[in-house]
Design a protein around this motif. Structure first.
Motif, PDB file in Angstrom:
ATOM      1  N   UNK A  27       0.799  -1.234   0.000  1.00 14.95           N
ATOM      2  CA  UNK A  27       0.000   0.000   0.000  1.00 14.95           C
ATOM      3  C   UNK A  27       0.829   1.280   0.000  1.00 14.95           C
ATOM      4  N   UNK A  45      -0.187   9.202   4.691  1.00 15.51           N
ATOM      5  CA  UNK A  45      -0.548   7.789   4.736  1.00 15.51           C
ATOM      6  C   UNK A  45       0.680   6.905   4.646  1.00 15.51           C
ATOM      7  N   UNK A  75      -4.550   1.743  21.807  1.00 14.01           N
ATOM      8  CA  UNK A  75      -4.815   3.160  22.067  1.00 14.01           C
ATOM      9  C   UNK A  75      -6.153   3.339  22.777  1.00 14.01           C
ATOM     10  N   UNK A  85      -5.984   2.291  26.296  1.00 17.80           N
ATOM     11  CA  UNK A  85      -5.282   3.287  27.097  1.00 17.80           C
ATOM     12  C   UNK A  85      -6.222   4.444  27.464  1.00 17.80           C
ATOM     13  N   UNK A 124      -3.420  10.412  17.286  1.00 23.02           N
ATOM     14  CA  UNK A 124      -2.863   9.246  16.603  1.00 23.02           C
ATOM     15  C   UNK A 124      -3.968   8.289  16.178  1.00 23.02           C
ATOM     16  N   UNK A 175      -5.553   9.623  13.087  1.00 25.12           N
ATOM     17  CA  UNK A 175      -4.665   9.422  11.939  1.00 25.12           C
ATOM     18  C   UNK A 175      -4.707   7.982  11.467  1.00 25.12           C
ATOM     19  N   UNK A 176      -4.593   7.096  12.427  1.00 25.33           N
ATOM     20  CA  UNK A 176      -4.537   5.674  12.129  1.00 25.33           C
ATOM     21  C   UNK A 176      -5.829   5.219  11.455  1.00 25.33           C
ATOM     22  N   UNK A 236      -7.945   7.016   9.718  1.00 26.50           N
ATOM     23  CA  UNK A 236      -8.095   7.522   8.353  1.00 26.50           C
ATOM     24  C   UNK A 236      -7.166   6.769   7.413  1.00 26.50           C
ATOM     25  N   UNK A 237      -5.945   6.440   7.872  1.00 25.35           N
ATOM     26  CA  UNK A 237      -5.032   5.694   6.998  1.00 25.35           C
ATOM     27  C   UNK A 237      -5.587   4.313   6.689  1.00 25.35           C
ATOM     28  N   UNK A 243      -8.583   4.584   4.299  1.00 23.96           N
ATOM     29  CA  UNK A 243      -8.342   5.008   2.921  1.00 23.96           C
ATOM     30  C   UNK A 243      -7.397   4.108   2.147  1.00 23.96           C
ATOM     31  N   UNK A 244      -6.523   3.404   2.830  1.00 19.07           N
ATOM     32  CA  UNK A 244      -5.517   2.652   2.095  1.00 19.07           C
ATOM     33  C   UNK A 244      -5.793   1.152   2.046  1.00 19.07           C
ATOM     34  N   UNK A 245      -6.871   0.716   2.647  1.00 15.52           N
ATOM     35  CA  UNK A 245      -7.120  -0.715   2.675  1.00 15.52           C
ATOM     36  C   UNK A 245      -7.483  -1.279   1.316  1.00 15.52           C
ATOM     37  N   UNK A 246      -7.098  -2.535   1.124  1.00 17.05           N
ATOM     38  CA  UNK A 246      -7.394  -3.216  -0.130  1.00 17.05           C
ATOM     39  C   UNK A 246      -8.837  -3.706  -0.158  1.00 17.05           C
ATOM     40  N   UNK A 292     -11.693  -1.144   4.773  1.00 12.76           N
ATOM     41  CA  UNK A 292     -12.201   0.199   4.479  1.00 12.76           C
ATOM     42  C   UNK A 292     -13.305   0.620   5.437  1.00 12.76           C
TER      43      UNK A 292
END
Lengths: 237, 79
Positions: free
Chosen positions: A52, A88, B4, B7, B20, B23-24, B26-27, B30-33, B38
């Motif tokens: 990715x 990303x 997280x 915690x 964090x 961020x995690x 959203x990543x 958006x980037x999952x196959x 997703x």
């Protein structure tokens, strides 16, 4: 009469490029000296789109597409290095670093590691995520090579090179998700497997997960460039 | 993500953890196959969207407004 090739024109990072139909975005970008970071892709092997890191933005689409498997389309407008993508990519690299025990200073691949190089390129300065520090084994049963699961990023290059190029298919992936593990044969010791000892997997491994026992310290550069050449020669025969 | 959230739930989370986590999410989204990847962060993202004040309460005041979380870890730090 010459065979007409289907030519597609598209824009990558505001640069107009032309490509043959069926080419991937990554191929076209690299032909035009546009760098897209990758880990699982290797010239000469099939693509799986797993790491990715090569994700690119396409204008008009909300989704990010992996450049190594996405083929070019007429009139595409591709951005390869936007702020969103950089963010990303850094997070993905952080996840890779946090997943297993990547300790560069004691790694044979220190200085020749693709993961390390990418981290530096993408400006990764620290890992915000908690390290998982899993307890993983090292398989040193093979007479020439060692497999260190701690440094493996599961790019499956070794699996593909063994199956597609060498034709031995010693490597496979066991388990799912966080429990995935590269195994030889049916989870036997590498030394006792049907390995042909060609060493191709060691050369294509982006990190120090597969390394040559005869190499000491961090003097372990890898040379995966033989693959496109090998494929070319095979096709010529 | 689970680490997280744990915690935050036991009261040892910080504001950095919250950032964090976002961020995690959203990543991953958006980037999952695959479709699972997703959509998997969606519950976390929607709670962050609609119940952000509860997250803040956990982190800043070490208190669980719904009375669900066991905040022992945080109390140990205080005591």
């Amino acid at each position: 009469m010459s065979v007409e090739t289907d030519v597609k024109t598209l824009v990558i990072d505001e640069q107009e490029v032309s490509a043959r139909a069926g080419q991937t975005i990554l191929e076209v970008a690299r032909e035009n000296e546009i760098n897209i970071p990758t880990l699982c892709h290797l010239d000469g092997l099939s693509d799986v789109g797993a790491c990715r890191l090569c994700l690119v933005e396409i204008k008009g689409s909300n989704k990010l597409l992996p450049a190594c498997v996405a083929t070019v389309q007429e009139g595409m407008e591709v951005s390869t290095n936007t702020e969103r993508l950089q963010k990303h990519r850094r997070t993905i690299l952080e996840l890779l670093f946090a997943e297993r025990n990547h300790i560069c200073s004691v790694c044979v691949s220190n200085g020749h590691c693709e993961l390390q190089t990418l981290g530096q390129e993408q400006g990764l300065t620290h890992i915000r995520l908690p390290y998982r520090n899993p307890e993983l084994s090292v398989d040193a049963s093979h007479e020439r090579f060692t497999l260190d699961h701690n440094r493996c990023i599961l790019c499956t290059r070794c699996v593909r090179v063994c199956s597609e190029i060498e034709g031995a298919h010693i490597w496979d992936v066991m388990g799912r998700g966080i429990n995935s593990l590269i195994i030889s044969d049916l989870h036997q010791d590498w030394g006792g497997s049907a390995c042909t000892r060609c060493g191709k997997c060691v050369q294509v491994c982006p990190t120090g997960a597969l390394f040559d026992k005869s190499k000491i310290g961090s003097d372990h550069p890898k040379y995966p460039d033989f693959l496109p050449y090998l494929n070319l020669m095979r096709e010529a025969q | 993500m689970h680490t997280l959230l744990t915690r935050i739930c036991n009261g040892t989370g910080t504001m950095d953890d919250l950032a964090l986590l976002e961020d995690l999410c959203s990543t991953v989204k958006e980037t999952s196959l695959c479709g699972l990847g997703q959509t998997a962060p969606n519950p976390v993202l929607s709670t962050l969207k609609y119940f952000r004040n509860e997250y803040l309460e956990h982190i800043v005041n070490k208190r669980c407004p719904a009375g669900v979380c066991n905040m022992e870890a945080a109390l140990e730090v205080v005591a």
